[in-house]
Motif scaffolding. Structure first.
Motif, PDB file in Angstrom:
ATOM      1  N   LEU A 128       0.816  -1.210   0.000  1.00 45.90           N
ATOM      2  CA  LEU A 128       0.000   0.000   0.000  1.00 45.90           C
ATOM      3  C   LEU A 128       0.853   1.264   0.000  1.00 45.90           C
ATOM      4  O   LEU A 128       0.599   2.206  -0.720  1.00 45.90           O
ATOM      5  CB  LEU A 128      -0.897   0.024   1.246  1.00 45.90           C
ATOM      6  N   TYR A 163      -5.001   7.306  -0.403  1.00 48.14           N
ATOM      7  CA  TYR A 163      -5.692   6.377   0.490  1.00 48.14           C
ATOM      8  C   TYR A 163      -6.272   7.137   1.668  1.00 48.14           C
ATOM      9  O   TYR A 163      -5.618   8.019   2.232  1.00 48.14           O
ATOM     10  CB  TYR A 163      -4.742   5.295   1.012  1.00 48.14           C
ATOM     11  N   THR A 214      -7.227   1.317   6.197  1.00 55.56           N
ATOM     12  CA  THR A 214      -6.972   2.080   4.977  1.00 55.56           C
ATOM     13  C   THR A 214      -8.000   1.713   3.920  1.00 55.56           C
ATOM     14  O   THR A 214      -8.419   0.553   3.807  1.00 55.56           O
ATOM     15  CB  THR A 214      -5.560   1.809   4.425  1.00 55.56           C
ATOM     16  N   ASN A 241      -8.898   2.462  -0.316  1.00 56.08           N
ATOM     17  CA  ASN A 241      -8.502   3.019  -1.603  1.00 56.08           C
ATOM     18  C   ASN A 241      -9.583   3.997  -2.061  1.00 56.08           C
ATOM     19  O   ASN A 241     -10.741   3.609  -2.247  1.00 56.08           O
ATOM     20  CB  ASN A 241      -8.335   1.886  -2.622  1.00 56.08           C
ATOM     21  N   LYS A 275     -10.055   5.442  -4.886  1.00 56.76           N
ATOM     22  CA  LYS A 275     -10.564   5.233  -6.244  1.00 56.76           C
ATOM     23  C   LYS A 275     -11.594   4.111  -6.281  1.00 56.76           C
ATOM     24  O   LYS A 275     -12.678   4.257  -6.837  1.00 56.76           O
ATOM     25  CB  LYS A 275      -9.410   4.933  -7.191  1.00 56.76           C
ATOM     26  N   SER A 276     -11.257   2.990  -5.674  1.00 55.81           N
ATOM     27  CA  SER A 276     -12.156   1.827  -5.712  1.00 55.81           C
ATOM     28  C   SER A 276     -13.089   1.760  -4.514  1.00 55.81           C
ATOM     29  O   SER A 276     -14.086   1.043  -4.542  1.00 55.81           O
ATOM     30  CB  SER A 276     -11.328   0.545  -5.761  1.00 55.81           C
ATOM     31  N   LYS A 282      -8.635  -1.868   2.318  1.00 54.98           N
ATOM     32  CA  LYS A 282      -7.394  -2.564   2.025  1.00 54.98           C
ATOM     33  C   LYS A 282      -6.774  -3.230   3.244  1.00 54.98           C
ATOM     34  O   LYS A 282      -6.126  -4.267   3.118  1.00 54.98           O
ATOM     35  CB  LYS A 282      -6.378  -1.586   1.415  1.00 54.98           C
TER      36      LYS A 282
END
Length: 445
Positions: free
Chosen positions: A16, A360, A390, A392, A394-395, A399
């Motif tokens: 990450l 993140y 954490t 992400n 964008k998605s 994580k």
């Protein structure tokens, strides 16, 4: 200095971040209050490449006072400055921020009191502060933000026994706080006018907003809040959505608004810009403007802006004894919500704290094992843990999550300074005892 190690709850994805997580953990105070890192609205950490500066509420010799600590990241030198003002209780933690010239602004917390503000005499220096004119009134929960013109703004919750308790916004002009607007109110006045006063359990009103605000790169001012208030006794609401600590307290909506004229007017759900936003005018992210139409109780994190323009925050939703953690982000004019994966063994509760590093979102949230959970025994529970995770951005996929080993008496706090580096944000952990009202504060960095 005391080194504290933490252990992993689940396997961590080491790819990450390019840098290590935290280099060290130190004890910065053994004279702290059991709520040294209170409250959500008040940022506690500022930092640059070489320094971390924090503020905490201390408790010593039966007196509450605020201190500020400066840590040099390279040589680990720790210095301290304490403000000579005694506060009445553990609700009086300070808020801290820093302008682009490095001057530190600290608003000493208050609990239904006037507000005291200090500005450092030198950039990134805590040896000397100048006090500006006191903001007289009955205020709580200070939150600081700074616009792109280097002007300092302060939001507060105002106690008003003759009207709605409300969020108030001020701007600093010539080292004095000037009123801008009252952005948010609750339903109390409507209930008071429309029915028997005896139906109100708290006839002087009570409202709490957990509000935080941020300017984006275009000087748009974003405001996040929830509405908690004591509801009328004759209102037919889901009993499972009532606060376990307040017989008629209910947090029934999560709202968002913004201003394009530095806080003078605020966008309503209908697109109008109003001087204040009521529940009926609120763009509701979760819940409902009418408490009887929701079966959930909501807590929220602080508000941050991804890429300096996209509002993002976390929501903790309690439905009966089921707790769901949501990440909420504004993408292409639409609010997107997605669940954050919390291990089944734990229940997340309370107000999360968030930070953004290298694309993140990182968060810390109070959790407790299900076998120890009781709705009315979460504050200061010795079985609480801080869960760090954490996501992400964008998605919106979770994580990693892990437990921080220091037992918290109050939720952990993250640095809200946004870096593009891969390092994890500094974390303040309050390890106190609610019976003695005192404890320790640790800094992970």
């Amino acid at each position: 200095m005391k080194l504290i190690y933490f252990y992993l709850l689940v396997s961590f994805y080491s790819s990450l971040f390019s840098q290590e997580k935290w280099r060290d953990t130190i004890l910065i105070s053994d004279t702290a209050s059991d709520r040294a890192t209170h409250y959500l609205e008040s940022n506690k950490i500022i930092e640059n490449d070489s320094l971390i500066i924090t503020t905490i509420l201390e408790f010593e010799k039966d007196k509450y006072y605020n201190s500020v600590y400066k840590l040099n990241k390279k040589n680990k030198k720790l210095t301290k400055f304490s403000f000579p003002i005694v506060h009445k209780d553990n609700h009086s933690g300070a808020a801290i921020n820093v302008n682009d010239k490095g001057y530190i602004i600290i608003v000493l917390g208050a609990h239904h009191e006037s507000i005291t503000t200090f500005i450092s005499r030198k950039p990134w220096n805590i040896k000397e502060f100048d006090q500006i004119k006191t903001l007289d009134g009955v205020y709580t929960y200070p939150s600081l933000t700074i616009d792109n013109n280097n002007r300092i703004y302060l939001s507060l919750r105002e106690t008003n026994y003759k009207n709605d308790w409300r969020v108030c916004l001020f701007v600093m002009e010539s080292e004095e706080w000037k009123k801008v607007s009252n952005p948010v109110i609750g339903n109390y006045n409507n209930w008071l006018r429309s029915g028997d006063v005896n139906n109100l359990q708290h006839t002087k009103g009570y409202q709490n907003f957990s509000s935080t605000l941020r300017f984006d790169k275009n000087n748009r001012l974003h405001l996040l809040y929830r509405i908690f208030e004591f509801i009328p006794k004759n209102l037919n609401v889901d009993k499972e959505a009532i606060s376990p600590y307040h017989k008629y307290g209910m947090s029934y909506l999560v709202g968002y608004t913004y201003s394009d004229n530095f806080g003078e007017t605020w966008k309503s759900k209908n697109g109008e810009f109003l001087e204040k936003i009521s529940p009926n005018n609120t763009l509701v992210i979760k819940g409902n403007s009418k408490p009887e139409l929701t079966s959930s109780f909501f807590e929220i994190s602080n508000l941050l802006l991804w890429k300096d323009e996209k509002p993002v925050f976390l929501i903790v939703e309690r439905k009966k004894d089921k707790h769901i953690v949501w990440i909420s982000i504004l993408k292409d004019s639409d609010w997107v919500l997605k669940k954050i994966n919390i291990p089944n063994r734990y229940i997340a509760h309370g107000k999360p704290r968030i930070s953004i590093r290298n694309g993140y979102l990182t968060f810390v949230i109070s959790c407790i094992e299900k076998k120890y959970y009781h709705r009315k025994e979460t504050w200061g529970n010795q079985n609480n843990i801080n869960l760090f995770g954490t996501v992400n951005l964008k998605s919106l996929k979770t994580k990693s999550v892990e437990i921080l080993d220091i037992k918290p008496s109050w939720p952990g706090v993250l640095s809200q300074t946004i870096f593009d580096s891969g390092s994890f944000p500094p974390v303040l952990i309050n390890n106190g005892n609610i019976e003695t009202k005192s404890g320790n504060v640790y800094l992970m960095y």
